[in-house]
Design a protein around this motif. Structure first.
Motif, short mmCIF file in Angstrom:
data_model
loop_
_atom_site.label_atom_id
_atom_site.label_comp_id
_atom_site.label_asym_id
_atom_site.label_seq_id
_atom_site.Cartn_x
_atom_site.Cartn_y
_atom_site.Cartn_z
N LEU A 21 2.98 8.20 1.58
CA LEU A 21 2.43 8.11 -0.04
C LEU A 21 2.95 7.07 -0.55
CD1 LEU A 21 0.52 10.02 -1.40
CD2 LEU A 21 2.68 11.00 -2.50
N ALA A 22 4.42 6.82 -0.55
CA ALA A 22 4.54 5.49 -1.16
C ALA A 22 4.11 4.11 -0.62
CB ALA A 22 6.09 5.47 -0.89
N ALA A 23 3.77 3.98 0.62
CA ALA A 23 3.02 2.85 1.33
C ALA A 23 1.65 2.83 0.66
CB ALA A 23 3.14 2.98 2.84
N ILE A 24 0.99 3.75 0.36
CA ILE A 24 -0.23 3.79 -0.12
C ILE A 24 -0.23 3.64 -1.60
CG2 ILE A 24 -2.16 5.27 -0.64
CD1 ILE A 24 -1.87 6.36 1.99
N ALA A 25 0.67 3.97 -2.36
CA ALA A 25 1.06 3.66 -3.62
C ALA A 25 1.13 2.23 -3.83
CB ALA A 25 2.14 4.53 -4.42
N ASP A 26 2.01 1.73 -2.87
CA ASP A 26 2.20 0.18 -2.87
C ASP A 26 0.90 -0.65 -2.71
OD1 ASP A 26 4.34 -1.23 -3.67
OD2 ASP A 26 5.12 -1.51 -1.42
N ASN A 27 0.21 -0.16 -2.00
CA ASN A 27 -1.21 -0.95 -1.68
C ASN A 27 -2.31 -0.01 -1.25
OD1 ASN A 27 -3.32 -2.51 -0.81
ND2 ASN A 27 -2.01 -3.50 0.75
N PRO A 28 -3.16 0.27 -2.28
CA PRO A 28 -4.11 1.32 -2.05
C PRO A 28 -5.15 0.79 -0.90
CG PRO A 28 -3.86 1.09 -4.39
CD PRO A 28 -3.30 0.06 -3.69
N ASN A 29 -5.19 -0.21 -0.58
CA ASN A 29 -6.08 -0.75 0.38
C ASN A 29 -5.53 -1.04 1.71
OD1 ASN A 29 -8.41 -0.93 -1.35
ND2 ASN A 29 -7.31 -2.74 -2.21
N THR A 30 -4.37 -0.51 2.27
CA THR A 30 -3.49 -0.87 3.08
C THR A 30 -4.06 -0.23 4.46
OG1 THR A 30 -1.37 -1.05 4.22
CG2 THR A 30 -2.06 0.93 2.99
N ARG A 31 -3.98 -0.79 5.69
CA ARG A 31 -4.42 -0.28 6.66
C ARG A 31 -3.51 0.68 7.28
NH1 ARG A 31 -5.77 -5.47 10.31
NH2 ARG A 31 -3.38 -5.50 9.76
N ILE A 32 -4.05 1.57 8.28
CA ILE A 32 -3.40 2.62 8.94
C ILE A 32 -2.10 2.12 9.67
CG2 ILE A 32 -3.24 4.44 10.74
CD1 ILE A 32 -5.76 5.72 9.19
N ARG A 33 -2.62 0.73 10.19
CA ARG A 33 -1.93 -0.01 11.03
C ARG A 33 -0.51 -0.37 10.44
NH1 ARG A 33 -4.73 -4.12 14.37
NH2 ARG A 33 -5.23 -2.40 15.67
N ASP A 34 -0.85 -0.81 9.29
CA ASP A 34 0.25 -1.57 8.37
C ASP A 34 1.19 -0.27 7.84
OD1 ASP A 34 -0.83 -3.97 8.77
OD2 ASP A 34 -2.01 -3.96 7.42
N ILE A 35 0.78 0.95 7.42
CA ILE A 35 1.35 1.94 7.12
C ILE A 35 2.30 2.49 8.28
CG2 ILE A 35 1.44 4.38 6.42
CD1 ILE A 35 -1.43 3.69 5.14
N ALA A 36 1.80 2.55 9.48
CA ALA A 36 2.43 3.05 10.35
C ALA A 36 3.76 1.99 10.74
CB ALA A 36 1.53 2.79 11.77
N ALA A 37 3.59 0.87 10.95
CA ALA A 37 4.56 -0.38 11.05
C ALA A 37 5.76 -0.02 9.86
CB ALA A 37 3.80 -1.69 10.86
N ARG A 38 5.25 -0.25 8.63
CA ARG A 38 6.14 0.08 7.35
C ARG A 38 7.05 1.28 7.57
NH1 ARG A 38 4.59 -0.03 1.06
NH2 ARG A 38 6.84 0.83 0.39
N CYS A 39 6.35 2.58 7.90
CA CYS A 39 7.05 3.95 8.05
C CYS A 39 7.72 4.09 9.56
CB CYS A 39 6.18 5.03 7.60
SG CYS A 39 5.41 4.60 5.97
N GLY A 65 -17.30 -0.52 3.76
CA GLY A 65 -17.42 -1.21 4.94
C GLY A 65 -16.48 -0.67 6.05
N ARG A 66 -15.64 -1.52 6.35
CA ARG A 66 -14.46 -1.01 7.27
C ARG A 66 -13.13 -0.81 6.64
NH1 ARG A 66 -14.23 -5.43 11.71
NH2 ARG A 66 -12.81 -4.20 12.27
N THR A 67 -13.07 -0.84 5.22
CA THR A 67 -11.83 -0.86 4.63
C THR A 67 -12.06 0.57 3.89
OG1 THR A 67 -11.93 -3.16 4.07
CG2 THR A 67 -10.32 -1.63 2.56
N ASN A 68 -10.89 1.39 3.86
CA ASN A 68 -10.42 2.41 2.96
C ASN A 68 -9.72 2.13 1.71
OD1 ASN A 68 -11.56 4.37 4.45
ND2 ASN A 68 -9.80 4.70 5.85
N THR A 69 -10.28 2.87 0.65
CA THR A 69 -9.40 2.53 -0.63
C THR A 69 -8.88 3.99 -1.07
OG1 THR A 69 -10.57 0.84 -1.45
CG2 THR A 69 -9.40 1.77 -3.15
N TYR A 70 -7.66 4.13 -0.97
CA TYR A 70 -7.08 5.56 -1.39
C TYR A 70 -6.67 5.53 -2.51
CZ TYR A 70 -6.45 5.27 3.85
OH TYR A 70 -6.61 5.28 4.97
#
Length: 109
Positions: A21-39, A65-70
């Protein structure tokens, strides 16, 4: 990834759900791959956590498109009875640094 600590064994104060949740709050357009690496989680674990958060109403997403915005629901109250009355926003205020704080306080190495 800059600022990512080495892996750790044993218990920690913050749950994986809170980290995601914090990773998404930091960047609502972040990719799952980037969240996984950070966490320090697998992409599959992050997908499962995002699904949990969406099903519980803490998070929603739109696809472009291919991007999720949370979108985080900041007023949603935390689930555990010990945190009764605390909102997601109060949790995130502890976990997510303001950009100005990040500039003033460099990450210790």
């Amino acid at each position: 990834m800059v600022g990512v600590p080495e892996s750790h064994t044993g218990w920690t104060f913050i749950t994986s759900h809170a980290r995601v949740l914090a990773a998404i709050a930091d960047n609502p357009n972040t990719r799952i791959r980037d969240i996984a690496a950070r966490c320090r989680l697998t992409e599959r674990a992050v997908s499962r956590i995002i699904s949990d958060l969406e099903q519980a109403g803490y998070l929603s997403h739109t696809r472009d498109g291919r991007t999720n915005t949370y979108r985080i629901e900041p007023d949603k109250v935390l689930r555990h009875p010990a945190e009764a009355g605390l909102s997601v926003a109060s949790l995130l205020s502890l976990l997510v640094q303001d950009e100005t704080d990040r500039i003033r306080k460099p990450v210790a190495q």
